[in-house]
Design an enzyme around this catalytic site. Structure first.
Site, short mmCIF file in Angstrom:
data_model
loop_
_atom_site.label_atom_id
_atom_site.label_comp_id
_atom_site.label_asym_id
_atom_site.label_seq_id
_atom_site.Cartn_x
_atom_site.Cartn_y
_atom_site.Cartn_z
N GLY A 15 0.78 -1.23 0.00
CA GLY A 15 0.00 0.00 0.00
C GLY A 15 0.81 1.28 0.00
O GLY A 15 0.31 2.32 0.43
N ASN A 17 1.62 3.09 -2.56
CA ASN A 17 0.99 4.09 -3.44
C ASN A 17 -0.23 4.71 -2.77
O ASN A 17 -0.47 5.91 -2.89
CB ASN A 17 0.63 3.46 -4.79
N MET A 95 -3.97 -7.06 -7.68
CA MET A 95 -3.36 -8.10 -8.51
C MET A 95 -4.34 -8.95 -9.31
O MET A 95 -4.00 -10.05 -9.73
CB MET A 95 -2.47 -9.00 -7.64
N ARG A 96 -5.55 -8.45 -9.54
CA ARG A 96 -6.51 -9.22 -10.34
C ARG A 96 -6.98 -8.42 -11.54
O ARG A 96 -6.99 -7.18 -11.49
CB ARG A 96 -7.73 -9.61 -9.48
N HIS A 114 1.24 1.02 -13.25
CA HIS A 114 1.97 -0.18 -13.65
C HIS A 114 3.47 0.14 -13.65
O HIS A 114 3.87 1.19 -14.18
CB HIS A 114 1.51 -0.63 -15.05
C1 GRF Z 1 3.52 -1.04 -7.59
O1 GRF Z 1 4.82 -1.22 -8.06
C2 GRF Z 1 2.56 -0.88 -8.72
O2 GRF Z 1 3.13 -0.31 -9.86
C3 GRF Z 1 2.15 -2.29 -9.02
O3 GRF Z 1 2.12 -2.94 -7.77
C4 GRF Z 1 2.99 -2.27 -6.86
C5 GRF Z 1 2.18 -1.89 -5.66
O4 GRF Z 1 2.95 -1.40 -4.62
N1 GRF Z 1 0.91 -2.32 -9.75
P1 GRF Z 1 2.30 -0.78 -3.31
O5 GRF Z 1 1.37 -1.84 -2.70
O6 GRF Z 1 1.55 0.46 -3.70
O7 GRF Z 1 3.46 -0.49 -2.43
#
Ligand code: GRF
Length: 196
Positions: A15, A17, A95-96, A114
């Protein structure tokens, strides 16, 4: 009526992001509100973080498949997001694949980040793919979500170098620094009506 953008965040991981988005909101640099954070992983860091920050945190039943939700579970998720007043669904390490129950409930209102410069290296562990392909540059992409795998319209990208001694982990760490800057920036542009 307030124009504050109402977000629903979906994630399966730590999490970071989501944290960057929540920090931007708390700092007053992003006019948005997180209505709910949902995850298909019961003990995901993103849910812990959401609870710590006082946000509504929901666990989504993962169902029989690894790569998608059961249609009825995804329909329930879509209804929950709509009932929560969510205007934009933000995938942050979810992840889905997104299927019609959610896609049709939020047409052109689902975005994803991404960890590559799409269309290069779609799919899983793009940072590892970039290192193994001996790419000299990589980065991250924010895009609208459609029915494909990392194929939707690109909104913004940020580039980082791939260094000769990079491992998958060091490259991912460098990409994440850019992710944490780019995702709130794109949300600011969406909130301002600059992205359609
Ligand atoms: C990130 O690298 C994003 O680009 C990818 O999954 C990762 C998620 O990281 N889709 P976080 O859970 O936000 O740390």
């Amino acid at each position: 009526m307030s124009s504050t953008l109402k977000l629903g965040i979906l994630g399966s991981g730590k999490g970071s992001n989501f944290r960057a988005i929540a920090d931007a909101i708390a700092a007053g640099t992003l006019d948005a509100e997180v209505r709910v954070v949902a995850s298909d992983i019961e003990d995901a860091g993103i849910l812990t973080l959401a609870r710590e920050r006082g946000y509504r945190a929901e666990y989504i039943a993962p169902g029989r498949f690894k790569t998608k939700l059961e249609p009825e579970d995804e329909a329930r998720l879509a209804a929950m997001l709509r009932d929560a007043g969510v205007e934009l669904v933000v995938l942050a390490g979810y992840m889905r694949m997104i299927k019609p129950p959610l896609l049709d409930a939020f047409p052109s209102r689902i975005i994803n980040i991404h960890p590559s410069l799409l269309p290069a290296f779609p799919g899983l562990e793009s940072w590892r793919q970039a290192v193994e392909a001996k790419a000299t540059r990589s980065g991250c992409t924010v895009h609208f979500v459609d029915a494909g795998m990392d194929t939707g319209k690109i909104i913004a990208q940020a580039e980082v170098p791939v260094l000769p001694d990079d491992t998958a982990a060091t490259l991912h760490a460098r990409i994440q620094v850019e992710e944490h800057r780019l995702y709130p920036e794109v949300l600011r542009r969406i909130a301002a009506g600059e992205v359609t």
